[in-house]
Motif scaffolding. Sequence first.
Motif, mmCIF file in Angstrom:
data_model
loop_
_atom_site.group_PDB
_atom_site.id
_atom_site.type_symbol
_atom_site.label_atom_id
_atom_site.label_comp_id
_atom_site.label_asym_id
_atom_site.label_seq_id
_atom_site.Cartn_x
_atom_site.Cartn_y
_atom_site.Cartn_z
ATOM 1 N N SER A 1 119.245 -42.968 62.216
ATOM 2 C CA SER A 1 118.393 -44.109 61.887
ATOM 3 C C SER A 1 117.337 -43.675 60.878
ATOM 4 C CB SER A 1 117.719 -44.637 63.151
ATOM 5 O OG SER A 1 116.745 -43.706 63.580
ATOM 6 N N LEU A 2 116.755 -44.675 60.243
ATOM 7 C CA LEU A 2 115.692 -44.376 59.285
ATOM 8 C C LEU A 2 114.516 -43.708 59.999
ATOM 9 C CD1 LEU A 2 114.700 -44.515 56.399
ATOM 10 C CD2 LEU A 2 113.949 -46.860 56.803
ATOM 11 N N ASP A 3 114.233 -44.157 61.230
ATOM 12 C CA ASP A 3 113.143 -43.524 61.989
ATOM 13 C C ASP A 3 113.423 -42.049 62.231
ATOM 14 O OD1 ASP A 3 111.685 -45.799 62.055
ATOM 15 O OD2 ASP A 3 112.280 -46.391 64.084
ATOM 16 N N THR A 4 114.667 -41.735 62.618
ATOM 17 C CA THR A 4 115.015 -40.333 62.863
ATOM 18 C C THR A 4 114.945 -39.531 61.576
ATOM 19 O OG1 THR A 4 116.442 -40.934 64.699
ATOM 20 C CG2 THR A 4 116.859 -38.794 63.677
ATOM 21 N N LEU A 5 115.449 -40.120 60.504
ATOM 22 C CA LEU A 5 115.395 -39.426 59.210
ATOM 23 C C LEU A 5 113.952 -39.123 58.824
ATOM 24 C CD1 LEU A 5 116.704 -38.428 56.569
ATOM 25 C CD2 LEU A 5 116.527 -40.788 55.717
ATOM 26 N N ARG A 6 113.084 -40.097 59.044
ATOM 27 C CA ARG A 6 111.676 -39.877 58.691
ATOM 28 C C ARG A 6 111.065 -38.789 59.576
ATOM 29 N NH1 ARG A 6 110.554 -46.352 58.421
ATOM 30 N NH2 ARG A 6 110.607 -46.604 56.141
ATOM 31 N N GLU A 7 111.300 -38.919 60.882
ATOM 32 C CA GLU A 7 110.642 -38.011 61.825
ATOM 33 C C GLU A 7 111.141 -36.584 61.677
ATOM 34 O OE1 GLU A 7 110.718 -37.071 66.576
ATOM 35 O OE2 GLU A 7 111.423 -39.032 65.897
ATOM 36 N N ARG A 8 112.466 -36.425 61.564
ATOM 37 C CA ARG A 8 113.041 -35.079 61.586
ATOM 38 C C ARG A 8 113.140 -34.436 60.211
ATOM 39 N NH1 ARG A 8 115.136 -33.954 66.713
ATOM 40 N NH2 ARG A 8 113.896 -35.275 68.079
ATOM 41 N N HIS A 9 112.990 -35.246 59.176
ATOM 42 C CA HIS A 9 113.195 -34.617 57.874
ATOM 43 C C HIS A 9 112.143 -35.015 56.839
ATOM 44 C CE1 HIS A 9 115.411 -32.262 55.056
ATOM 45 N NE2 HIS A 9 115.518 -33.272 54.214
ATOM 46 N N LEU A 10 112.096 -36.298 56.476
ATOM 47 C CA LEU A 10 111.203 -36.681 55.367
ATOM 48 C C LEU A 10 109.755 -36.335 55.665
ATOM 49 C CD1 LEU A 10 112.721 -40.174 54.430
ATOM 50 C CD2 LEU A 10 113.212 -37.949 53.382
ATOM 51 N N ASP A 11 109.304 -36.721 56.872
ATOM 52 C CA ASP A 11 107.908 -36.441 57.231
ATOM 53 C C ASP A 11 107.728 -34.982 57.644
ATOM 54 O OD1 ASP A 11 107.457 -39.090 56.718
ATOM 55 O OD2 ASP A 11 107.491 -39.696 58.834
ATOM 56 N N ALA A 12 108.719 -34.450 58.355
ATOM 57 C CA ALA A 12 108.595 -33.085 58.878
ATOM 58 C C ALA A 12 108.429 -32.066 57.758
ATOM 59 C CB ALA A 12 109.821 -32.744 59.725
ATOM 60 N N TYR A 13 109.073 -32.315 56.640
ATOM 61 C CA TYR A 13 109.028 -31.328 55.546
ATOM 62 C C TYR A 13 108.319 -31.865 54.298
ATOM 63 C CZ TYR A 13 112.401 -28.806 58.367
ATOM 64 O OH TYR A 13 113.018 -28.149 59.392
ATOM 65 N N ASP A 14 107.649 -33.008 54.443
ATOM 66 C CA ASP A 14 106.939 -33.594 53.286
ATOM 67 C C ASP A 14 107.863 -33.760 52.090
ATOM 68 O OD1 ASP A 14 104.503 -33.855 54.594
ATOM 69 O OD2 ASP A 14 103.946 -31.785 54.145
ATOM 70 N N VAL A 15 109.026 -34.346 52.340
ATOM 71 C CA VAL A 15 109.968 -34.608 51.249
ATOM 72 C C VAL A 15 109.450 -35.813 50.456
ATOM 73 C CG1 VAL A 15 112.330 -35.278 50.670
ATOM 74 C CG2 VAL A 15 111.904 -33.718 52.585
ATOM 75 N N ASP A 16 109.205 -35.624 49.177
ATOM 76 C CA ASP A 16 108.694 -36.722 48.352
ATOM 77 C C ASP A 16 109.815 -37.645 47.907
ATOM 78 O OD1 ASP A 16 105.709 -36.110 47.784
ATOM 79 O OD2 ASP A 16 106.722 -34.189 47.584
ATOM 80 N N LEU A 17 110.945 -37.066 47.542
ATOM 81 C CA LEU A 17 112.091 -37.871 47.130
ATOM 82 C C LEU A 17 113.355 -37.227 47.695
ATOM 83 C CD1 LEU A 17 111.117 -38.463 43.390
ATOM 84 C CD2 LEU A 17 111.273 -40.242 45.148
ATOM 85 N N GLY A 18 114.222 -38.060 48.250
ATOM 86 C CA GLY A 18 115.453 -37.563 48.834
ATOM 87 C C GLY A 18 116.651 -38.310 48.274
ATOM 88 N N ILE A 19 117.665 -37.572 47.873
ATOM 89 C CA ILE A 19 118.874 -38.168 47.316
ATOM 90 C C ILE A 19 119.872 -38.344 48.456
ATOM 91 C CG2 ILE A 19 120.689 -37.976 45.583
ATOM 92 C CD1 ILE A 19 117.854 -38.032 44.402
ATOM 93 N N VAL A 20 120.302 -39.577 48.674
ATOM 94 C CA VAL A 20 121.178 -39.909 49.796
ATOM 95 C C VAL A 20 122.636 -39.795 49.376
ATOM 96 C CG1 VAL A 20 121.913 -41.760 51.341
ATOM 97 C CG2 VAL A 20 119.477 -41.423 50.851
ATOM 98 N N GLU A 21 123.366 -38.977 50.121
ATOM 99 C CA GLU A 21 124.806 -38.823 49.913
ATOM 100 C C GLU A 21 125.523 -39.413 51.130
ATOM 101 O OE1 GLU A 21 125.537 -37.182 47.074
ATOM 102 O OE2 GLU A 21 124.218 -35.461 46.825
#
Lengths: 361, 132
Positions: free
Chosen positions: A70-90
């Motif tokens: 889910s978007l929530d999981t993606l945010r919690e475990r990756h985007l927010d956890a590692y301060d990813v500014d931009l992520g390319i979705v494959e």
Amino acid sequence: MLIDCDIHLGYETLNDLLPYLDAPTRELVVSSGTNGLAMPTYPWNHPSGWDRQDVYQRGDVPTTDFVFISLDTLRERHLDAYDVDLGIVEPDEAAVLSVLPNAQLAARLASAYNDWVLEHFLQEDRRLRGMIVVAAQHPEAAAREIRRMGVRDEFVGVFLPGGARVPYGNPMYDPIWEAVNELGLPVTVHTHYETVGIAGPVTAAGMPDYYAEYHTLCGAGMYGHFVSILCHGIFERYPETRVAMVEGGLVPFVGFLWRLDTNWKACRAEIPWCRRRPSEYIWDHVRFGSQPLESPDDPQQMLAAIEFLRPWDTLMYASDFPHWDFDEPEQTLRQLPSEWRDNVRWRNAQGFFRLPAPVVA
Amino acid sequence: MTPAEREARLPLSDAPAEGAVRMLDVGGHRVGLYRLDDALYALADRCPHRGGPLCAGRVATPVEVRDGTLTIGTPRSIVRCPWHKWEFEISTGRCLVDERLRVRTYPVRLEDGEVVVSLDRPPGSPDARPGG
């Protein structure tokens, strides 16, 4: 600033795509097979799960090989956890569409997937950018899809899997190269679905017995595409074309380039459209994803082995989240010389995908 | 930090069943408490490979080859890191795929019907055994 050029997302089941399909395709998806349309998949299983175990719960109901994040999981475990500014979705399972025998069906499913990921992820979090999934075995349809979605800011390139019927330099793919050249979009060739569907075996040795074998060899399809693209002069004929090789490792590309450079000297008459030594096209046209960063006991051996690729200019950070072999950013970056890190962290990817530059406060 | 702050206590009845984990805060350290073969073991919630949350990993049974025969080791005796799937022995913290790595272990003892997990390892202290 951190740009991750390899985040995987996927639907829970193909039924998630139903709202984006025409009526006849919906009927096929629902009515095919025993319990709806099933995608071909790997003949091997990872022995303890394809994905990081902390991003999903094992359930009783089999879905795809991959899990819905889910978007929530993606945010919690990756985007927010590692301060990813931009992520390319494959894609996850949707990568298989390029090796589906039914090319027309694959093209319709690819369009539906792009609409689905746009609505549910790319428009929901502006840190995410998409790669357009196409049916590569149907180049005319693929080109139409590239022109349909490639004009949108949410999509920044085209995804092609390692598994294919024919290597990507072959003239049958010219419609795809014409479309990406016209739109200035990069292509990512990413290991996925070798040996599956209409794709050839992962190597000419025949079918591996174990997943560990497959996963060690899985870049082989990408190496074939890489050499094919160079030998067919794609970068001469389509000068705006940029290609990223993602999840194929780094060291093998060095050996293939050295060997191809040598062979070009003797075989130039066969491929005269390659006007320059093949490796010379790399610096302007090709980039490499960092994951999986080869990890010998002595990191200096890895650095020496990849130096020919000019990684300070060609390497882009890739996590491969949420797969079991993902690389977290700092672990990757601290293995590299400090003077390379900013380029690998974001600058190389920003230029390659033509992403917004960081805002200076 | 006082000696009491360097420990975590819980009733023996709250100790995890075999195959499960009970997470504890021991002096600010996240620690997973496991039961194996009727003994209790405490492991740091940090994988020595890449720093993953080891104790969120699945407790599993190792698959082994003995005398050329495929077999299994002690049931539920390993924990598999949820990130990269490396396996560690619960009883020792030893990594099964890289002998240089070992997850930090903490001493566990029984005291007045309580399980005590401590940051400090008394010399020669045996593992706690329920009822022992």
